[in-house]
Scaffold this motif. Structure first.
Motif, PDB file in Angstrom:
ATOM      1  N   LYS A   1      64.822-107.394  15.116  1.00 39.62           N
ATOM      2  CA  LYS A   1      65.731-106.692  14.209  1.00 39.62           C
ATOM      3  C   LYS A   1      66.018-105.286  14.715  1.00 39.62           C
ATOM      4  O   LYS A   1      65.134-104.608  15.217  1.00 39.62           O
ATOM      5  N   GLY A   2      67.253-104.896  14.550  1.00 37.70           N
ATOM      6  CA  GLY A   2      67.626-103.530  14.894  1.00 37.70           C
ATOM      7  C   GLY A   2      67.855-103.293  16.364  1.00 37.70           C
ATOM      8  O   GLY A   2      68.178-102.187  16.774  1.00 37.70           O
ATOM      9  N   GLU A   3      67.716-104.331  17.172  1.00 41.13           N
ATOM     10  CA  GLU A   3      67.909-104.140  18.605  1.00 41.13           C
ATOM     11  C   GLU A   3      69.285-104.660  19.017  1.00 41.13           C
ATOM     12  O   GLU A   3      69.645-105.775  18.668  1.00 41.13           O
ATOM     13  N   PRO A   4      70.027-103.870  19.780  1.00 40.74           N
ATOM     14  CA  PRO A   4      71.351-104.345  20.183  1.00 40.74           C
ATOM     15  C   PRO A   4      71.264-105.390  21.295  1.00 40.74           C
ATOM     16  O   PRO A   4      70.238-105.498  21.962  1.00 40.74           O
ATOM     17  N   ALA A   5      72.354-106.115  21.497  1.00 39.02           N
ATOM     18  CA  ALA A   5      72.425-107.076  22.589  1.00 39.02           C
ATOM     19  C   ALA A   5      72.268-106.329  23.902  1.00 39.02           C
ATOM     20  O   ALA A   5      72.765-105.220  24.065  1.00 39.02           O
ATOM     21  N   SER A   6      71.564-106.941  24.840  1.00 38.50           N
ATOM     22  CA  SER A   6      71.230-106.242  26.075  1.00 38.50           C
ATOM     23  C   SER A   6      72.121-106.677  27.229  1.00 38.50           C
ATOM     24  O   SER A   6      72.448-107.855  27.388  1.00 38.50           O
ATOM     25  N   SER A   7      72.469-105.715  28.069  1.00 40.59           N
ATOM     26  CA  SER A   7      73.305-106.031  29.221  1.00 40.59           C
ATOM     27  C   SER A   7      72.475-106.674  30.329  1.00 40.59           C
ATOM     28  O   SER A   7      73.005-107.068  31.366  1.00 40.59           O
ATOM     29  N   LYS A   8      71.152-106.759  30.107  1.00 42.18           N
ATOM     30  CA  LYS A   8      70.313-107.440  31.098  1.00 42.18           C
ATOM     31  C   LYS A   8      70.527-108.944  31.027  1.00 42.18           C
ATOM     32  O   LYS A   8      70.227-109.669  31.966  1.00 42.18           O
ATOM     33  N   ILE A   9      71.033-109.361  29.871  1.00 44.06           N
ATOM     34  CA  ILE A   9      71.276-110.790  29.670  1.00 44.06           C
ATOM     35  C   ILE A   9      72.750-111.090  29.884  1.00 44.06           C
ATOM     36  O   ILE A   9      73.612-110.281  29.533  1.00 44.06           O
ATOM     37  N   ARG A  10      73.045-112.217  30.506  1.00 46.77           N
ATOM     38  CA  ARG A  10      74.431-112.658  30.573  1.00 46.77           C
ATOM     39  C   ARG A  10      74.466-114.123  30.192  1.00 46.77           C
ATOM     40  O   ARG A  10      74.073-114.988  30.955  1.00 46.77           O
ATOM     41  N   TRP A  11      74.873-114.340  28.951  1.00 41.56           N
ATOM     42  CA  TRP A  11      74.871-115.718  28.465  1.00 41.56           C
ATOM     43  C   TRP A  11      75.943-116.519  29.168  1.00 41.56           C
ATOM     44  O   TRP A  11      77.052-116.048  29.403  1.00 41.56           O
ATOM     45  N   GLY A  12      75.607-117.742  29.484  1.00 40.60           N
ATOM     46  CA  GLY A  12      76.590-118.593  30.151  1.00 40.60           C
ATOM     47  C   GLY A  12      76.387-120.049  29.797  1.00 40.60           C
ATOM     48  O   GLY A  12      75.390-120.430  29.176  1.00 40.60           O
ATOM     49  N   LEU A  13      77.356-120.831  30.188  1.00 41.07           N
ATOM     50  CA  LEU A  13      77.331-122.272  29.938  1.00 41.07           C
ATOM     51  C   LEU A  13      77.676-122.980  31.233  1.00 41.07           C
ATOM     52  O   LEU A  13      78.534-122.518  31.985  1.00 41.07           O
ATOM     53  N   LEU A  14      77.014-124.102  31.474  1.00 40.33           N
ATOM     54  CA  LEU A  14      77.391-124.941  32.598  1.00 40.33           C
ATOM     55  C   LEU A  14      77.735-126.313  32.035  1.00 40.33           C
ATOM     56  O   LEU A  14      76.910-126.945  31.372  1.00 40.33           O
ATOM     57  N   ILE A  15      78.965-126.726  32.276  1.00 43.26           N
ATOM     58  CA  ILE A  15      79.403-127.997  31.714  1.00 43.26           C
ATOM     59  C   ILE A  15      79.500-129.030  32.822  1.00 43.26           C
ATOM     60  O   ILE A  15      80.233-128.847  33.804  1.00 43.26           O
TER      61      ILE A  15
END
Lengths: 163, 411, 247
Positions: free
Chosen positions: C42-56
């Motif tokens: 809680k209270g933590e912003p989304a981090s730029s260390k993560i890059r969500w992705g999808l592989l289809i």
């Protein structure tokens, strides 16, 4: 030149008419004994049970819009979750049964009483739902889709999908 | 005061003028009703959809915005290029430019999904967006042309009028470049994605703007029963219209030829020029034949081209052609499917592989037309309030002396 | 990974955050965390260390509509007109190779570009990319100009053409604004995977793989270095975070 004079006359006449109507309206408002009654926002059971809102009531009355606006930026644009001033939380706590919504709890009665009094138009609910997320009605366990999902989940587990 | 000036307010007009203004007011009312209807129900009542996201309102809005910058042309020619014959019409051209822009923006704004959030468009900016830049270009245009008008109409400011004219000229070129770039910067759509759209829009603006100016002037002549343009001026305007129209044809040809040469764009070109149903019909029929060839023939005609009737007919045709041009660019560019999977035939319940069938609704068209009415009514109101109209010329008097005397006095 | 131990013991706050959050925890408890995703504290912003992705994986993608239906149910979008004015956050596209006649089917949604043109063109800054790469529309700002839809090469966005009622509490939608796939940001923040991915996996097809592209140890990253993937309209250089394989 006559033309200019005419324009001036019209302008003066219009201004005079406008002033008169203003005075009339002010008089009508002042003459009436009755005033618009102060709003008494409907209190939901949940809100009554709670000892306090997320902040003292006096503070909420004055600043809830700033808090909401601040948090909407935090949540949507930055992805901060779980902060106390979310519209969803307001609705969930303050919603009361609403005949217009078929008996579901909505925030309409609570929100609109003061906003009507203060002549404030909000457009929160043109996108956000005004209905409280009551567990009985919207529970994920009861919907057929989630039942199917649960079934599939079990099947998937059996095939040791979840590594 | 009025006697020393060479300009007058619109006063002695007949019932025709009133009828015309009443008609415009009515159209504006209908336009507002149409906008309310669209906003109230949502855009599903229009012909627009998730593939053709910009429809008839945008055709008219962009047309008017492009015309606005072009209407300033007459003023620019007089101030920037020192052509005295145009000086008399500089004020009128400037006020017409402002009015046309207002009309275009009116349509553009009323088509927004959330008209009530106009304040956001005015306060929240993303400076990487050419659209955001355009908002500044539009408001700046109002301001600069306003100042330009002031320097022209206020005697003590006359000496600055040349500089204001320069500023306005540069600004209007940037503005039209910006408008063209709204489409030119769209790399994803095959019909756009070309820097040529900016000069094409500038050339088009010269045509639309001058055609509007001519029509307003001629309407004033008929309404007041006076002569505002001498033969020499008619001749000049005729020449300009020919040059501008040919320029637009040139850019259009180059744009299509470039695309036709590139194999990957064969699909979109054959759609726009041959197989696209309504789109090629509008392109060849309205833009090219009615809107370019026919007016060129009229203007080039040795006798008809020199008459005021010939000039007004050509101007009307050029404006119709301009609307057609915008239709082909805006609607045609969107109705051709996105090429997400080159070499594949795509189908879906959505926009994939579909040539969108766009049928404009009445509400859209009415809203669009009301933009023109706004521009015309605003111009007319301005003419009544301040001295924009040049004094009539006596038929035998060569107009050369007058402007010269005036500039001498101003300098 | 459970999230309850990470949650603060702020009782007053928890009482206020009753309904929806409690609902979320239930789903977490039922535990379909295929990938090592956990709810952000809680209270933590989304981090730029993560890059969500999808592989289809189009090889595994069948001619079904499960992902689309799951998205509809999750996010509450549905059209009533049966034409192109209806919203469509995710769609199944059928492809036929013009030369070989080979047929394929694959889902297309917002590809969450690294360099999203919709964000570039939005005049008011409503179109935005979150630090973790999710492209969203801030509908508090959206004026409904549709320029982002003109700019998107994938036709991923929908304009809401009619009044919307009965929105999901976590997914506000409204007439006159533009919307698109949020990669189920509300679920991701909650430690869950997007609804389409969950549905596809549960159906046994496993054509969609979700995860952090920045984490070399994630399943998606490992897969991406093994196989050759396709970025749609790679020529535009937008670097979509949704990629395709076997296509």
């Amino acid at each position: 030149m006559t033309d200019l004079r005419q324009t001036k006359t019209y302008a003066v006449l219009t201004a005079a008419l406008f002033m008169m109507s203003l005075l009339f309206m002010a008089g009508a408002a002042g003459a009436g004994e009755e005033r618009v009654p102060l709003p008494h926002p409907a209190m939901s059971e949940k809100a009554q049970k709670a000892e306090n809102c997320v902040a003292p009531v006096s503070e909420m009355r004055r600043y809830h819009m700033q808090y909401l606006k601040h948090q909407r930026v935090e949540t949507l644009r930055k992805g901060v979750r779980g902060n106390p001033y979310s519209l969803k939380s307001c609705v969930n706590c303050h919603a009361v049964k609403d005949k217009a919504a078929g008996g579901a709890r909505t925030a309409d009665a609570f929100c609109s009483s003061c906003h009507k009094y203060a002549a404030v138009t909000i457009d929160c609910f043109s996108c956000h739902t005004n209905k409280a997320a009551d567990r009985k009605k919207t529970s994920a366990v009861q919907s057929p889709v989630s039942q199917l999902a649960a079934h599939l989940e079990k099947a998937a587990k059996d095939r040791s999908l979840l590594k | 005061m009025g006697l020393r000036d060479n300009y007058h307010r619109l006063v002695d007009h007949g019932p025709f003028f009133f009828a015309l203004m009443l008609a415009h007011a009515l159209v504006i009312l209908l336009g507002l009703t149409a906008a309310y209807y669209m906003e109230h129900n949502g855009h599903y009542v229009t012909g627009m959809n998730n593939q053709v996201v910009w429809g008839m309102p945008h055709v008219f809005a962009v047309f008017l915005i492009v015309a606005a910058s072009g209407a300033l042309n007459v003023a620019s020619i007089s101030s920037v290029f020192n052509r005295l014959a145009y000086k008399r019409f500089a004020r009128l051209s400037a006020i017409l430019a402002v009015s046309l822009l207002a009309g275009g923006l009116f349509v553009l704004l009323l088509d927004l999904g959330r008209v009530d959030r106009l304040i956001i468009a005015m306060t929240s900016y993303n400076f990487k967006s050419i659209f955001a830049w355009n908002i500044y270009l539009y408001t700046g245009f109002f301001a600069i042309v306003g100042i330009y008008l002031w320097t022209m109409m206020e005697k003590r400011m006359n000496r600055y009028s040349k500089y204001a004219g320069y500023a306005a000229f540069v600004w209007r070129l940037i503005l039209t470049t910006g408008t063209g770039s709204i489409f030119g910067f769209l790399a994803a759509r095959e019909a756009y994605d070309t820097a040529l759209l900016a000069p094409l829009f500038i050339a088009s603006s010269f045509v639309y703007g001058l055609a509007f100016t001519v029509l307003v002037l001629l309407t004033m002549c008929w309404t007041l029963g006076i002569t505002l343009m001498d033969k020499e001026f008619v001749q000049k305007v005729r020449g300009l219209l020919i040059i501008f129209t040919v320029t637009v044809l040139y850019f259009t040809t180059v744009q299509h030829l470039t695309n036709i040469y590139a194999t990957q764009h064969h699909g979109v070109e054959s759609y726009l020029l041959l197989t696209g149903g309504v789109i090629p019909a509008v392109f060849w029929g309205v833009q090219i034949v009615i809107g370019s060839i026919l007016p060129l023939l009229i203007l080039a005609h040795p006798t008809l081209g020199l008459t005021r009737h010939g000039l007004s007919l050509a101007s009307v045709l050029l404006l119709i052609g301009g609307l057609g041009q915008m239709y082909v660019i805006i609607i045609g560019g969107q109705s051709y499917p996105l090429n997400i999977f080159p070499g594949m035939e795509a189908t879906s319940s959505w926009i994939d592989g579909r040539f969108a069938h766009y049928v404009p609704s009445l509400a859209e068209i009415v809203l669009g037309v009301s933009g023109i009415s706004i521009a015309m009514l605003a111009t007319a109101m301005a003419l009544k309030v301040l001295r924009f109209l040049p004094n009539p010329i006596e038929e035998n008097n060569t107009s050369k002396n007058k402007p010269e005397a005036k500039t001498a006095g101003a300098a | 990974m459970s999230t309850s131990n990470k949650q603060t013991a702020d009782l007053a706050r928890r009482r206020f955050l009753s309904g929806a959050v409690a609902l979320g925890s239930v789903s977490i408890a039922s535990g379909f965390t295929l990938y090592t995703a956990s709810a952000r504290p809680k209270g933590e912003p989304a981090s730029s260390k993560i890059r969500w992705g999808l592989l289809i994986d189009t090889g595994k993608c069948e001619d079904c509509n499960i992902c689309v239906e799951a998205c509809k149910t999750e996010n509450g979008w549905e059209g009533h007109r049966g034409n192109l004015t209806d919203p469509q956050w995710i769609r199944k596209v059928g492809l036929t190779d013009k030369r070989t006649g080979k047929k394929q089917s694959l889902p297309v949604m917002c590809l969450h570009c690294e360099y999203p043109p919709c964000v570039d063109v939005c005049p008011v800054g409503a179109s935005m990319k979150r630090a973790d790469g999710i492209v969203l529309v801030d509908r508090h700002l959206c004026i409904g100009c549709r320029y982002c839809m003109m700019a998107c090469p994938y036709g991923a966005r929908s304009f809401v053409h009619e009044k919307v009622t009965n929105q999901k509490p976590y997914m506000p939608r409204g007439q006159g604004t533009v919307e698109s796939c949020t990669l189920c940001a509300h679920r991701i923040d909650d430690g869950r995977i997007p609804a389409c991915v969950e549905a596809c996996t549960k159906s046994g097809r496993e054509a969609m793989l979700f995860g952090d592209l920045n984490d070399p140890q994630s399943a998606i990253s490992k897969r991406i270095v093994q196989v050759s993937t396709t970025k749609l309209r790679a020529d535009l250089g937008l670097e979509p975070n949704v990629r395709y394989v076997n296509f």
